[in-house]
Design a protein around this motif. Sequence first.
Motif, PDB file in Angstrom:
ATOM      1  N   ILE A 198      -4.105-119.838  84.625  1.00  0.00           N
ATOM      2  CA  ILE A 198      -3.466-120.331  85.844  1.00  0.00           C
ATOM      3  C   ILE A 198      -4.438-120.461  87.017  1.00  0.00           C
ATOM      4  CG2 ILE A 198      -1.188-119.480  85.209  1.00  0.00           C
ATOM      5  CD1 ILE A 198      -1.705-117.114  87.138  1.00  0.00           C
ATOM      6  N   GLU A 199      -5.644-119.983  86.854  1.00  0.00           N
ATOM      7  CA  GLU A 199      -6.633-120.067  87.925  1.00  0.00           C
ATOM      8  C   GLU A 199      -7.996-120.368  87.314  1.00  0.00           C
ATOM      9  OE1 GLU A 199      -8.372-116.897  91.043  1.00  0.00           O
ATOM     10  OE2 GLU A 199      -6.229-117.263  91.194  1.00  0.00           O
ATOM     11  N   PRO A 200      -8.760-121.293  87.906  1.00  0.00           N
ATOM     12  CA  PRO A 200     -10.076-121.601  87.352  1.00  0.00           C
ATOM     13  C   PRO A 200     -11.025-120.413  87.483  1.00  0.00           C
ATOM     14  CG  PRO A 200      -9.782-122.718  89.440  1.00  0.00           C
ATOM     15  CD  PRO A 200      -8.481-122.058  89.107  1.00  0.00           C
ATOM     16  N   LEU A 201     -11.847-120.226  86.475  1.00  0.00           N
ATOM     17  CA  LEU A 201     -12.837-119.159  86.489  1.00  0.00           C
ATOM     18  C   LEU A 201     -14.220-119.781  86.455  1.00  0.00           C
ATOM     19  CD1 LEU A 201     -11.214-116.869  83.770  1.00  0.00           C
ATOM     20  CD2 LEU A 201     -11.007-116.660  86.245  1.00  0.00           C
ATOM     21  N   LEU A 202     -15.099-119.304  87.307  1.00  0.00           N
ATOM     22  CA  LEU A 202     -16.472-119.797  87.345  1.00  0.00           C
ATOM     23  C   LEU A 202     -17.420-118.631  87.114  1.00  0.00           C
ATOM     24  CD1 LEU A 202     -16.391-122.082  90.516  1.00  0.00           C
ATOM     25  CD2 LEU A 202     -16.345-122.814  88.147  1.00  0.00           C
ATOM     26  N   SER A 203     -18.423-118.872  86.293  1.00  0.00           N
ATOM     27  CA  SER A 203     -19.451-117.853  86.105  1.00  0.00           C
ATOM     28  C   SER A 203     -20.495-118.010  87.212  1.00  0.00           C
ATOM     29  CB  SER A 203     -20.097-117.997  84.724  1.00  0.00           C
ATOM     30  OG  SER A 203     -20.846-119.184  84.674  1.00  0.00           O
ATOM     31  N   ASP A 204     -21.505-117.188  87.179  1.00  0.00           N
ATOM     32  CA  ASP A 204     -22.517-117.213  88.231  1.00  0.00           C
ATOM     33  C   ASP A 204     -23.308-118.515  88.284  1.00  0.00           C
ATOM     34  OD1 ASP A 204     -23.676-116.531  85.825  1.00  0.00           O
ATOM     35  OD2 ASP A 204     -24.941-114.962  86.625  1.00  0.00           O
ATOM     36  N   SER A 205     -23.547-119.159  87.139  1.00  0.00           N
ATOM     37  CA  SER A 205     -24.331-120.410  87.138  1.00  0.00           C
ATOM     38  C   SER A 205     -23.640-121.546  87.894  1.00  0.00           C
ATOM     39  CB  SER A 205     -24.642-120.847  85.710  1.00  0.00           C
ATOM     40  OG  SER A 205     -25.543-119.948  85.133  1.00  0.00           O
ATOM     41  N   PRO A 206     -22.350-121.851  87.617  1.00  0.00           N
ATOM     42  CA  PRO A 206     -21.714-122.912  88.404  1.00  0.00           C
ATOM     43  C   PRO A 206     -21.528-122.528  89.877  1.00  0.00           C
ATOM     44  CG  PRO A 206     -20.277-122.247  86.568  1.00  0.00           C
ATOM     45  CD  PRO A 206     -21.507-121.434  86.508  1.00  0.00           C
ATOM     46  N   ILE A 207     -21.278-121.252  90.154  1.00  0.00           N
ATOM     47  CA  ILE A 207     -21.156-120.823  91.548  1.00  0.00           C
ATOM     48  C   ILE A 207     -22.456-121.142  92.286  1.00  0.00           C
ATOM     49  CG2 ILE A 207     -21.038-118.786  93.058  1.00  0.00           C
ATOM     50  CD1 ILE A 207     -18.987-117.633  91.032  1.00  0.00           C
ATOM     51  N   ASP A 208     -23.577-120.856  91.663  1.00  0.00           N
ATOM     52  CA  ASP A 208     -24.876-121.151  92.263  1.00  0.00           C
ATOM     53  C   ASP A 208     -25.108-122.664  92.347  1.00  0.00           C
ATOM     54  OD1 ASP A 208     -27.380-120.266  93.364  1.00  0.00           O
ATOM     55  OD2 ASP A 208     -28.316-120.889  91.479  1.00  0.00           O
ATOM     56  N   ALA A 209     -24.758-123.397  91.291  1.00  0.00           N
ATOM     57  CA  ALA A 209     -24.965-124.853  91.269  1.00  0.00           C
ATOM     58  C   ALA A 209     -24.153-125.555  92.359  1.00  0.00           C
ATOM     59  CB  ALA A 209     -24.584-125.413  89.897  1.00  0.00           C
ATOM     60  N   PHE A 210     -22.966-125.030  92.660  1.00  0.00           N
ATOM     61  CA  PHE A 210     -22.116-125.607  93.705  1.00  0.00           C
ATOM     62  C   PHE A 210     -22.437-125.058  95.095  1.00  0.00           C
ATOM     63  CE2 PHE A 210     -18.944-126.351  90.178  1.00  0.00           C
ATOM     64  CZ  PHE A 210     -19.061-127.732  90.203  1.00  0.00           C
ATOM     65  N   ASN A 211     -23.459-124.189  95.193  1.00  0.00           N
ATOM     66  CA  ASN A 211     -23.857-123.596  96.479  1.00  0.00           C
ATOM     67  C   ASN A 211     -22.714-122.844  97.145  1.00  0.00           C
ATOM     68  OD1 ASN A 211     -26.606-124.435  96.542  1.00  0.00           O
ATOM     69  ND2 ASN A 211     -25.922-126.499  97.035  1.00  0.00           N
ATOM     70  N   ILE A 212     -21.943-122.113  96.347  1.00  0.00           N
ATOM     71  CA  ILE A 212     -20.806-121.358  96.859  1.00  0.00           C
ATOM     72  C   ILE A 212     -21.272-119.986  97.346  1.00  0.00           C
ATOM     73  CG2 ILE A 212     -18.653-120.208  96.204  1.00  0.00           C
ATOM     74  CD1 ILE A 212     -18.203-122.523  94.222  1.00  0.00           C
ATOM     75  N   GLU A 213     -20.822-119.627  98.544  1.00  0.00           N
ATOM     76  CA  GLU A 213     -21.045-118.288  99.077  1.00  0.00           C
ATOM     77  C   GLU A 213     -19.698-117.580  99.115  1.00  0.00           C
ATOM     78  OE1 GLU A 213     -22.759-118.820 102.968  1.00  0.00           O
ATOM     79  OE2 GLU A 213     -24.778-118.871 102.148  1.00  0.00           O
ATOM     80  N   ILE A 214     -19.604-116.428  98.463  1.00  0.00           N
ATOM     81  CA  ILE A 214     -18.365-115.657  98.470  1.00  0.00           C
ATOM     82  C   ILE A 214     -18.300-114.864  99.764  1.00  0.00           C
ATOM     83  CG2 ILE A 214     -16.990-113.907  97.282  1.00  0.00           C
ATOM     84  CD1 ILE A 214     -17.499-116.492  95.628  1.00  0.00           C
TER      85      ILE A 214
END
Length: 57
Positions: A21-37
């Motif tokens: 029910i919710e998308p899950l992202l590993s560390d590689s796509p989080i980094d590729a999308f330049n996401i800051e938590i």
Amino acid sequence: MDNGEELTSVILDVAVAEGLIEPLLSDSPIDAFNIEIISFSKGLWRIRGENKIRNSV
């Protein structure tokens, strides 16, 4: 996409699990999308270099 604006483009492999029910992202796509938590528990994040804070799904 954010209000019709493409933020970035990345090629990724995607796995879909039945009942997810919710998308899950590993560390590689989080980094590729330049996401800051900002906050894991509150689901707050932003694109690196931006001030706009977004809510997770």
